[in-house]
Motif scaffolding. Structure first.
Motif, PDB file in Angstrom:
ATOM      1  N   VAL A  56      75.625  85.741 -12.788  1.00  0.00           N
ATOM      2  CA  VAL A  56      74.349  86.329 -13.218  1.00  0.00           C
ATOM      3  C   VAL A  56      73.844  87.223 -12.092  1.00  0.00           C
ATOM      4  O   VAL A  56      73.866  86.827 -10.931  1.00  0.00           O
ATOM      5  CB  VAL A  56      73.315  85.205 -13.486  1.00  0.00           C
ATOM      6  CG1 VAL A  56      71.947  85.784 -13.782  1.00  0.00           C
ATOM      7  CG2 VAL A  56      73.788  84.319 -14.635  1.00  0.00           C
ATOM      8  N   THR A  81      75.365  92.510  -9.975  1.00  0.00           N
ATOM      9  CA  THR A  81      76.772  92.873 -10.160  1.00  0.00           C
ATOM     10  C   THR A  81      77.454  91.920 -11.144  1.00  0.00           C
ATOM     11  O   THR A  81      78.673  91.892 -11.241  1.00  0.00           O
ATOM     12  CB  THR A  81      77.520  92.870  -8.804  1.00  0.00           C
ATOM     13  OG1 THR A  81      77.095  91.731  -8.060  1.00  0.00           O
ATOM     14  CG2 THR A  81      77.239  94.123  -8.021  1.00  0.00           C
ATOM     15  N   ASP A 139      66.703  67.329  -3.783  1.00  0.00           N
ATOM     16  CA  ASP A 139      68.165  67.396  -3.742  1.00  0.00           C
ATOM     17  C   ASP A 139      68.728  67.401  -5.170  1.00  0.00           C
ATOM     18  O   ASP A 139      68.457  66.481  -5.950  1.00  0.00           O
ATOM     19  CB  ASP A 139      68.660  66.165  -2.961  1.00  0.00           C
ATOM     20  CG  ASP A 139      70.165  66.207  -2.714  1.00  0.00           C
ATOM     21  OD1 ASP A 139      70.857  66.990  -3.405  1.00  0.00           O
ATOM     22  OD2 ASP A 139      70.631  65.467  -1.830  1.00  0.00           O
ATOM     23  N   ASN A 142      65.562  73.176  -5.902  1.00  0.00           N
ATOM     24  CA  ASN A 142      66.066  73.597  -4.593  1.00  0.00           C
ATOM     25  C   ASN A 142      65.448  72.687  -3.548  1.00  0.00           C
ATOM     26  O   ASN A 142      64.272  72.317  -3.664  1.00  0.00           O
ATOM     27  CB  ASN A 142      65.662  75.061  -4.334  1.00  0.00           C
ATOM     28  CG  ASN A 142      66.459  75.676  -3.203  1.00  0.00           C
ATOM     29  OD1 ASN A 142      66.457  75.164  -2.084  1.00  0.00           O
ATOM     30  ND2 ASN A 142      67.147  76.766  -3.505  1.00  0.00           N
TER      31      ASN A 142
HETATM   32  P1  FAD Z   1      72.544  80.670  -0.932  1.00  0.00           P
HETATM   33  O1  FAD Z   1      71.746  81.875  -0.661  1.00  0.00           O
HETATM   34  O2  FAD Z   1      73.413  80.138   0.159  1.00  0.00           O
HETATM   35  O3  FAD Z   1      71.516  79.566  -1.415  1.00  0.00           O
HETATM   36  C1  FAD Z   1      71.826  78.240  -1.607  1.00  0.00           C
HETATM   37  C2  FAD Z   1      70.529  77.515  -1.896  1.00  0.00           C
HETATM   38  O4  FAD Z   1      70.807  76.178  -2.238  1.00  0.00           O
HETATM   39  C3  FAD Z   1      69.548  77.497  -0.746  1.00  0.00           C
HETATM   40  O5  FAD Z   1      68.286  77.991  -1.185  1.00  0.00           O
HETATM   41  C4  FAD Z   1      69.442  76.018  -0.360  1.00  0.00           C
HETATM   42  O6  FAD Z   1      68.120  75.642   0.034  1.00  0.00           O
HETATM   43  C5  FAD Z   1      69.799  75.346  -1.665  1.00  0.00           C
HETATM   44  N1  FAD Z   1      70.388  74.020  -1.521  1.00  0.00           N
HETATM   45  C6  FAD Z   1      71.299  73.612  -0.602  1.00  0.00           C
HETATM   46  N2  FAD Z   1      71.657  72.312  -0.847  1.00  0.00           N
HETATM   47  C7  FAD Z   1      70.938  71.918  -1.918  1.00  0.00           C
HETATM   48  C8  FAD Z   1      70.864  70.705  -2.658  1.00  0.00           C
HETATM   49  N3  FAD Z   1      71.603  69.641  -2.334  1.00  0.00           N
HETATM   50  N4  FAD Z   1      70.015  70.650  -3.699  1.00  0.00           N
HETATM   51  C9  FAD Z   1      69.242  71.714  -4.052  1.00  0.00           C
HETATM   52  N5  FAD Z   1      69.296  72.900  -3.392  1.00  0.00           N
HETATM   53  C10 FAD Z   1      70.120  72.998  -2.350  1.00  0.00           C
HETATM   54  N6  FAD Z   1      74.156  87.430  -6.057  1.00  0.00           N
HETATM   55  C11 FAD Z   1      74.107  86.972  -7.310  1.00  0.00           C
HETATM   56  O7  FAD Z   1      73.826  85.798  -7.573  1.00  0.00           O
HETATM   57  N7  FAD Z   1      74.419  87.830  -8.362  1.00  0.00           N
HETATM   58  C12 FAD Z   1      74.740  89.127  -8.165  1.00  0.00           C
HETATM   59  O8  FAD Z   1      75.029  89.834  -9.139  1.00  0.00           O
HETATM   60  C13 FAD Z   1      74.764  89.626  -6.829  1.00  0.00           C
HETATM   61  N8  FAD Z   1      75.057  90.927  -6.581  1.00  0.00           N
HETATM   62  C14 FAD Z   1      74.974  91.384  -5.300  1.00  0.00           C
HETATM   63  C15 FAD Z   1      75.178  92.748  -5.026  1.00  0.00           C
HETATM   64  C16 FAD Z   1      75.084  93.226  -3.747  1.00  0.00           C
HETATM   65  C17 FAD Z   1      75.268  94.697  -3.515  1.00  0.00           C
HETATM   66  C18 FAD Z   1      74.808  92.335  -2.683  1.00  0.00           C
HETATM   67  C19 FAD Z   1      74.698  92.850  -1.272  1.00  0.00           C
HETATM   68  C20 FAD Z   1      74.652  91.002  -2.917  1.00  0.00           C
HETATM   69  C21 FAD Z   1      74.729  90.497  -4.227  1.00  0.00           C
HETATM   70  N9  FAD Z   1      74.540  89.133  -4.496  1.00  0.00           N
HETATM   71  C22 FAD Z   1      74.484  88.716  -5.789  1.00  0.00           C
HETATM   72  C23 FAD Z   1      74.480  88.114  -3.414  1.00  0.00           C
HETATM   73  C24 FAD Z   1      73.063  87.695  -3.075  1.00  0.00           C
HETATM   74  O9  FAD Z   1      72.521  88.573  -2.140  1.00  0.00           O
HETATM   75  C25 FAD Z   1      73.069  86.278  -2.468  1.00  0.00           C
HETATM   76  O10 FAD Z   1      73.939  86.252  -1.371  1.00  0.00           O
HETATM   77  C26 FAD Z   1      73.517  85.199  -3.465  1.00  0.00           C
HETATM   78  O11 FAD Z   1      72.818  85.306  -4.681  1.00  0.00           O
HETATM   79  C27 FAD Z   1      73.233  83.828  -2.838  1.00  0.00           C
HETATM   80  O12 FAD Z   1      73.833  82.842  -3.630  1.00  0.00           O
HETATM   81  P2  FAD Z   1      73.258  81.371  -3.642  1.00  0.00           P
HETATM   82  O13 FAD Z   1      71.812  81.403  -3.972  1.00  0.00           O
HETATM   83  O14 FAD Z   1      74.166  80.579  -4.485  1.00  0.00           O
HETATM   84  O15 FAD Z   1      73.524  80.884  -2.145  1.00  0.00           O
END
Ligand code: FAD
Length: 347
Positions: free
Chosen positions: A275, A278, A330, A312
């Motif tokens: 989602v 991209t 958690d 979160n």
């Molecule tokens: P993280 O940012 O690492 O977040 C993990 C979260 O989980 C944290 O908030 C943490 O507090 C929480 N957490 C940890 N352990 C637990 C637990 N046990 N219980 C509850 N919560 C917990 N991202 C997308 O999703 N979609 C896109 O289409 C996309 N396109 C992009 C395009 C470009 C050009 C760029 C530069 C980036 C793009 N990204 C995209 C990446 C985006 O910037 C983030 O890096 C990404 O969304 C982060 O993924 P995440 O939230 O899974 O991971």
């Protein structure tokens, strides 16, 4: 021909030949008009009204004429139809030849395509051949009433700004638009328009691409772009084994599984679950964001969901600024409790 060698077409008199807003009407595998094309007819109608011009669809396929009624009910005044067995399957070469011929003959000022794999492929091929400009993945469309300049806006620089892209020197102006971003009009049953049957002198033996077989991918779950409920998981689930918790909640609720890009890049789940900017733009009735931080690139793909529930463990996670209900804690404690409560309520 390099961009520098292109003919200068910015003189007003040349542009006056170009009239009308067109939508490329995509046909789904089930033989129906793709929802994104209906959405674009809604967006196109608003542009056409501002320009005091007509809205037309271009329909290319085999045995597709009967879709004209739907296209008119959703706002088109005219429909150009290429109905021939040679168009049975989408092929860049055949569809591009038809659309180029139609464009050359009728000279539209704007052409809109769904940002689907077909729409993106066709739009870029047509833009290269004409040549003209193309704005990809547009999320906001407007037009300057007096000049007819299309204002196609889309997220840029990693989603941190919105860029409005103009095509000042060439016509038609073209944009691909993401599914589920524009609103379709309420259909007007019985509304009709003008069907213009078109054809091009194209024989199968002249086409270089052949469709030998269609292998359908089996996706066990509901597609995220069609689901009413999406349970999406992020890197906070820790590992592919931890991500199974997302599948368990989705199974319980009869939901589709979504994911952040980091999860997809880690190989925990396939790309068609991603989602965001991209990935896929989704608007389910309920969206669970579990262990997802809420980066802007993720938010742009789900922020129009009916109800967003975030789980979160970091109270400062940006997802809490974008959700309707937020649970700080958690996921490995909260999600099993949710599943248990749901099952108990149903038993
Ligand atoms: P993280 O940012 O690492 O977040 C993990 C979260 O989980 C944290 O908030 C943490 O507090 C929480 N957490 C940890 N352990 C637990 C637990 N046990 N219980 C509850 N919560 C917990 N991202 C997308 O999703 N979609 C896109 O289409 C996309 N396109 C992009 C395009 C470009 C050009 C760029 C530069 C980036 C793009 N990204 C995209 C990446 C985006 O910037 C983030 O890096 C990404 O969304 C982060 O993924 P995440 O939230 O899974 O991971």
């Amino acid at each position: 021909m390099s961009p520098g060698e292109k003919p200068e077409k910015n003189e007003k008199n040349l542009f006056e030949d170009y009239r009308g807003v067109w939508v490329f009407i995509e046909v789904n595998k089930d033989g129906k008009v793709a929802p994104v094309s209906l959405e674009l007819l809604g967006a196109g109608k608003r542009l056409a009204e501002k320009r005091k011009t007509e809205l037309a669809g271009v329909l290319i396929g085999s045995q597709v004429k009967q879709l004209a009624g739907t296209v008119f009910e959703y706002g088109a005044d005219t429909l150009y139809v290429y109905d021939d067995p040679i168009f049975k399957h989408y092929r860049t070469e055949t569809f591009m030849r038809a659309l180029l011929a139609c464009t050359e003959k009728y000279k539209p000022e704007i052409i809109l395509y769904g940002a689907t794999s077909t729409g993106k492929d066709l739009a870029s091929a047509v833009a290269t051949d004409l040549p003209t400009g193309l704005t990809a993945d547009t999320t906001i469309l407007d037009v300057e009433e007096d000049t007819g300049l299309l204002l196609a806006s889309r997220p840029a620089f990693g989603g941190n700004i919105m860029a409005t892209i103009l095509c000042k020197k060439y016509r038609p102006q073209m944009a691909t638009v993401r599914p589920k971003v524009m609103k379709a009009l309420i259909p007007e049953p019985g509304r009709t328009g003008t069907v213009i049957a078109e054809s091009i002198p194209l024989r199968e033996e002249d086409v270089r691409t052949k469709v030998l077989e269609i292998v359908r991918e089996t996706i066990k779950r509901a597609r995220i772009d069609e689901a009413d409920i999406i349970v999406a998981g992020g890197k906070g689930l820790g590992s592919p084994a931890g991500f199974q918790l997302i599948h368990q909640l989705a199974d319980t609720l009869g939901a589709a599984v979504g994911a952040s890009r980091d999860v997809v890049e880690a190989g925990w789940i396939g790309h068609h679950h991603q989602v965001g900017q991209t990935g896929v733009t989704v608007t389910p009735k309920i969206y669970f964001a579990i262990g997802i931080s809420g980066a802007i690139q993720h938010l742009v793909g789900m922020q129009n969901s009916g109800l967003i529930i975030a789980i979160n463990k970091d109270p400062a996670a940006p997802i809490f600024q974008a959700c309707h209900y937020g649970i700080v804690g958690d996921a490995f404690e909260i999600v099993p409790a949710l599943i248990e409560a749901w099952n108990k309520a149903l038993s």
